[in-house]
Design a protein around this motif. Structure first.
Motif, short mmCIF file in Angstrom:
data_model
loop_
_atom_site.label_atom_id
_atom_site.label_comp_id
_atom_site.label_asym_id
_atom_site.label_seq_id
_atom_site.Cartn_x
_atom_site.Cartn_y
_atom_site.Cartn_z
N GLY A 330 0.81 -1.21 0.00
CA GLY A 330 0.00 0.00 0.00
C GLY A 330 0.84 1.26 0.00
N LEU A 331 1.94 1.25 0.77
CA LEU A 331 2.84 2.40 0.77
C LEU A 331 3.49 2.60 -0.59
CD1 LEU A 331 4.55 1.93 4.25
CD2 LEU A 331 2.83 3.64 3.63
N PHE A 332 3.87 1.48 -1.23
CA PHE A 332 4.46 1.56 -2.56
C PHE A 332 3.47 2.15 -3.56
CE2 PHE A 332 4.55 -0.60 -6.70
CZ PHE A 332 5.72 -0.07 -7.21
N GLN A 333 2.22 1.69 -3.50
CA GLN A 333 1.20 2.20 -4.42
C GLN A 333 0.95 3.69 -4.21
OE1 GLN A 333 1.15 -0.17 -6.87
NE2 GLN A 333 -0.97 0.47 -7.05
N ALA A 334 1.04 4.13 -2.96
CA ALA A 334 0.81 5.54 -2.66
C ALA A 334 2.04 6.39 -2.89
CB ALA A 334 0.34 5.68 -1.21
N GLY A 335 3.18 5.76 -3.24
CA GLY A 335 4.41 6.50 -3.46
C GLY A 335 5.05 7.01 -2.19
N LEU A 336 4.77 6.34 -1.06
CA LEU A 336 5.29 6.80 0.22
C LEU A 336 6.45 5.98 0.73
CD1 LEU A 336 1.88 7.43 2.04
CD2 LEU A 336 3.33 9.10 0.87
N SER A 337 6.79 4.88 0.07
CA SER A 337 7.85 4.01 0.56
C SER A 337 9.12 4.28 -0.21
CB SER A 337 7.45 2.54 0.41
OG SER A 337 8.49 1.71 0.84
N THR A 338 10.20 4.49 0.53
CA THR A 338 11.51 4.72 -0.08
C THR A 338 12.52 3.71 0.42
OG1 THR A 338 12.11 6.30 1.65
CG2 THR A 338 11.10 7.19 -0.35
N ALA A 339 12.04 2.64 1.06
CA ALA A 339 12.96 1.69 1.70
C ALA A 339 13.80 0.94 0.69
CB ALA A 339 12.16 0.71 2.56
N ALA A 340 13.27 0.71 -0.49
CA ALA A 340 13.98 -0.15 -1.45
C ALA A 340 14.44 0.62 -2.67
CB ALA A 340 13.08 -1.31 -1.86
N ARG A 341 14.63 1.91 -2.54
CA ARG A 341 15.19 2.66 -3.67
C ARG A 341 16.58 2.15 -3.99
NH1 ARG A 341 12.93 7.32 -5.51
NH2 ARG A 341 11.24 8.24 -4.28
N ARG A 342 16.85 1.96 -5.24
CA ARG A 342 18.14 1.42 -5.63
C ARG A 342 19.22 2.49 -5.47
NH1 ARG A 342 17.33 -2.29 -11.04
NH2 ARG A 342 16.06 -3.91 -10.08
N LEU A 343 20.30 2.10 -4.82
CA LEU A 343 21.43 3.02 -4.69
C LEU A 343 22.19 3.07 -6.01
CD1 LEU A 343 22.73 1.91 -1.18
CD2 LEU A 343 21.28 3.88 -1.73
N PRO A 344 22.73 4.24 -6.35
CA PRO A 344 23.49 4.32 -7.61
C PRO A 344 24.73 3.46 -7.55
CG PRO A 344 23.76 6.31 -6.28
CD PRO A 344 22.67 5.51 -5.62
N ARG A 345 25.00 2.81 -8.65
CA ARG A 345 26.17 1.95 -8.71
C ARG A 345 27.45 2.79 -8.77
NH1 ARG A 345 24.62 -2.78 -13.09
NH2 ARG A 345 22.88 -3.70 -11.91
N PRO A 346 28.52 2.33 -8.14
CA PRO A 346 29.78 3.07 -8.23
C PRO A 346 30.29 3.06 -9.66
CG PRO A 346 30.13 0.93 -7.20
CD PRO A 346 28.64 1.11 -7.33
N PRO A 347 30.96 4.12 -10.09
CA PRO A 347 31.46 4.16 -11.48
C PRO A 347 32.48 3.06 -11.72
CG PRO A 347 32.39 5.94 -10.15
CD PRO A 347 31.32 5.31 -9.32
N ARG A 348 32.37 2.45 -12.88
CA ARG A 348 33.29 1.38 -13.25
C ARG A 348 34.61 1.97 -13.70
NH1 ARG A 348 30.55 -2.81 -17.23
NH2 ARG A 348 32.56 -3.79 -16.79
N LYS A 349 35.68 1.26 -13.38
CA LYS A 349 37.00 1.70 -13.82
C LYS A 349 37.12 1.50 -15.33
CE LYS A 349 39.31 0.61 -9.46
NZ LYS A 349 40.40 -0.16 -8.81
N PRO A 350 37.74 2.42 -16.01
CA PRO A 350 37.88 2.26 -17.47
C PRO A 350 38.75 1.05 -17.80
CG PRO A 350 39.22 4.08 -16.66
CD PRO A 350 38.35 3.65 -15.51
#
Length: 361
Positions: A330-350
């Motif tokens: 229900g929280l996800f549907q209402a846009g109120l849950s941020t518990a599982a937001r994906r963290l940005p991946r660290p930049p890959r080395k060239p």
């Protein structure tokens, strides 16, 4: 598990400068999934819409057309699953062309591609034409002949203008591959009892699941327990599971004995097991997983009574976990849950343009 990563794309009307608006149906991501529920949302090309802010795949995708496969999510259309999955055919030979069968990787429902291509093209307003099939890493262009010709098989198009490839209708993913449930049934890896009741009834005509009520001979009837050399009854009394052949004073004495770490009567042990770890807990889990919350609660009410307070144990844990997951959904549907937001991946080395050679001394 979700039914589809992306959702059905219903072509909508234009909406001023905002561009076309699409009505999409989507399943929740795994962390917010509860009871196999599907939701509706509005989506525009700008990414604005309802319910898509936290979804890992907010954009609609042509490969996942739930509007063309209602038998996968609509209980009223579940009987179509037998035909649409190819379960009504005894073999996979059909009228598949040798060229198409050779190009398709294992696991593809090639014998269904002609019929599914017809459904897809009809949705696009065309009785015949070419479709793009994405089967893993392979891209196959197949053409359905016009009405005057044999439409029982597709013809492989060897060459197609690259500039027109993106405009081709894409055969949905659910129509490309053989239904996993059907593959497992044919291989003998599972039985129909392990499937959702509607899926089992569609894939195996005449199938009926044998329901059991945790050892009871019939719903509402008392169960028998061997207690101190006699057969005693436990059943519902005033909405609570009770030892019917023991008077209240004896039960109070036994409860005091249990509080002093003593061993209770077998009747009370059976009641305690029904509260904590009943024989039918797997059936309760299945109903909760299939979204049948009312059915799961009906099983619990028939087991320990509608007015009973569950004791700590596996049964209470399952019900609490299901309730918590519904809140998360229900929280996800209402846009109120941020518990599982994906963290940005660290930049890959060239990557190095050439291997590094070790120096020798």
């Amino acid at each position: 598990m979700t039914l589809a990563r992306y959702d059905a794309d219903e072509h909508g009307s234009g909406c001023g400068r905002a561009g076309p608006v699409h009505l999409v149906t989507r399943t929740a991501p795994a962390w917010a999934d509860a009871g196999q529920r599907i939701s509706l949302a509005l989506w525009t090309a700008s990414g604005a819409g309802t319910g898509g802010g936290l979804h890992p795949h907010p954009r609609p995708n042509r490969r996942y057309r739930l509007d063309l496969h209602r038998h996968l999510w609509d209980a009223g259309r579940s009987e179509e699953l037998r035909i649409r999955s190819g379960a009504d055919r005894f073999d996979d030979s059909g009228t598949v062309g040798s060229r198409l069968a050779a190009l398709a990787p294992p696991g593809c429902a090639v014998d269904r591609w002609a019929d599914e291509a017809g459904i897809l093209l009809h949705a696009h307003g065309s009785p015949a034409g070419a479709v793009l099939v994405r089967a893993g890493a392979r891209r196959i262009i197949a053409e359905l002949p016009p009405d005057g010709e044999d439409q029982s098989s597709l013809r492989v198009v060897e060459r197609y203008p690259p500039g027109l490839l993106s405009a081709l209708p894409v055969l949905p993913d659910a129509a490309t591959w053989t239904l996993p449930d059907l593959e497992l049934l044919r291989a003998g890896a599972i039985t129909a009892d392990q499937l959702h009741p509607l899926v089992a009834a569609a894939l195996e005509p005449g199938y009926s699941r044998a329901e059991t009520w945790c050892g009871a001979s019939a719903a509402g009837q008392p169960r028998w327990v061997e207690c101190r050399g006699e057969r005693h009854r436990i059943g519902l009394a005033d909405g609570v599971l009770t030892a019917l052949d023991h008077d209240p004073a004896e039960i109070r004495r036994e409860e005091l004995l249990v509080a002093l770490t003593g061993t209770p009567l077998p009747c009370l042990q059976a009641i305690d097991r029904a509260h904590r770890q009943p024989d039918c807990i797997s059936g309760v889990r299945e109903r909760l997983a299939h979204g049948d919350v009312a059915g799961a609660l009906a099983v619990v009410d028939g087991l320990v009574g509608p007015d009973a307070a569950l004791r700590s144990g596996a049964l209470l844990d399952e019900l609490e976990a299901a309730a918590q997951q519904r809140i998360t959904y229900g929280l996800f549907q209402a846009g109120l849950s941020t518990a599982a937001r994906r963290l940005p991946r660290p930049p890959r080395k060239p990557l190095r343009s050439h291997p590094r050679h070790a120096a020798s001394f």
